[in-house]
Design a protein around this motif. Sequence first.
Motif, PDB file in Angstrom:
ATOM      1  N   PHE A  67       9.715 -45.851 -22.023  1.00 41.25           N
ATOM      2  CA  PHE A  67      11.041 -45.636 -21.441  1.00 41.25           C
ATOM      3  C   PHE A  67      11.224 -46.474 -20.176  1.00 41.25           C
ATOM      4  N   ARG A  68      10.229 -46.446 -19.291  1.00 47.09           N
ATOM      5  CA  ARG A  68      10.294 -47.198 -18.039  1.00 47.09           C
ATOM      6  C   ARG A  68      10.093 -48.695 -18.282  1.00 47.09           C
ATOM      7  N   GLY A  69       9.186 -49.027 -19.181  1.00 45.06           N
ATOM      8  CA  GLY A  69       8.923 -50.437 -19.465  1.00 45.06           C
ATOM      9  C   GLY A  69      10.116 -51.143 -20.069  1.00 45.06           C
ATOM     10  N   MET A  70      10.864 -50.443 -20.902  1.00 42.85           N
ATOM     11  CA  MET A  70      12.070 -51.033 -21.482  1.00 42.85           C
ATOM     12  C   MET A  70      13.081 -51.377 -20.393  1.00 42.85           C
ATOM     13  N   ALA A  71      13.158 -50.538 -19.369  1.00 44.23           N
ATOM     14  CA  ALA A  71      14.091 -50.791 -18.270  1.00 44.23           C
ATOM     15  C   ALA A  71      13.713 -52.056 -17.520  1.00 44.23           C
ATOM     16  N   VAL A  72      12.412 -52.241 -17.297  1.00 41.62           N
ATOM     17  CA  VAL A  72      11.939 -53.443 -16.606  1.00 41.62           C
ATOM     18  C   VAL A  72      12.234 -54.682 -17.444  1.00 41.62           C
TER      19      VAL A  72
END
Length: 223
Positions: free
Chosen positions: A178-183
């Motif tokens: 979830f967080r990696g996709m945002a980056v």
Amino acid sequence: MTLKDATAGTARARGRPKAFDRDVAVQAAMQVFWDGGYEGSSFDDLATAMRINPSSFRNTFKTKEALYREATEMYVAQGAAWLAGVLSGEKDVRAAFSRLFTEAAARYTSADHPLGCMISVAGTHFPQGLSALSEMLTTYRFGAEKAMVERLKQGQHDKQLPPDANIHAIAAFFHALFRGMAVQARDGVSRDRLLEIVAVAMSAFPSAPMASESTGPRGTRRR
């Protein structure tokens, strides 16, 4: 009333400033912080986006830190409502997580706001002396993981996940996604590529337990 009085009254009405809408102003500040982070967002940037002068800024919000907190709380409230709605909107737990990441790919790459996620991308670095903000953002980030844990537990309770599935490890994996996709979205990765990543990740989602063999009439076993 004379024509002069009426004209003067109309001029005063037209020149009267619009009522200050705090939510609109905070929403505008949120966009600035989202794009530039805490340190990268100047008072001038914020005041311009919020359409207020420096004096009104100080009188209303006191400090940049206080405004950042309020803007972040607004962002998290909006995001939490979306997250809860998606996770509870599907009866099947796997379908819920698939929908979550599909919608996240769309949100992270939308042209309606800065790319990525405010607390994933623009809320990780703060100047010395503002450790309280850093801790606040960490708490908010892990709030999403806790929501995932609870949804996975419900799925396990509903026998949609194996009884021995490591719920916390699964939640941590998908929270990292979830967080990696945002980056990646912030770095310019396309929505289509994010969806390809989602497809790979969902292949790791635990399968529902196989239905147990049922017993037929007179104790015979039905296969």
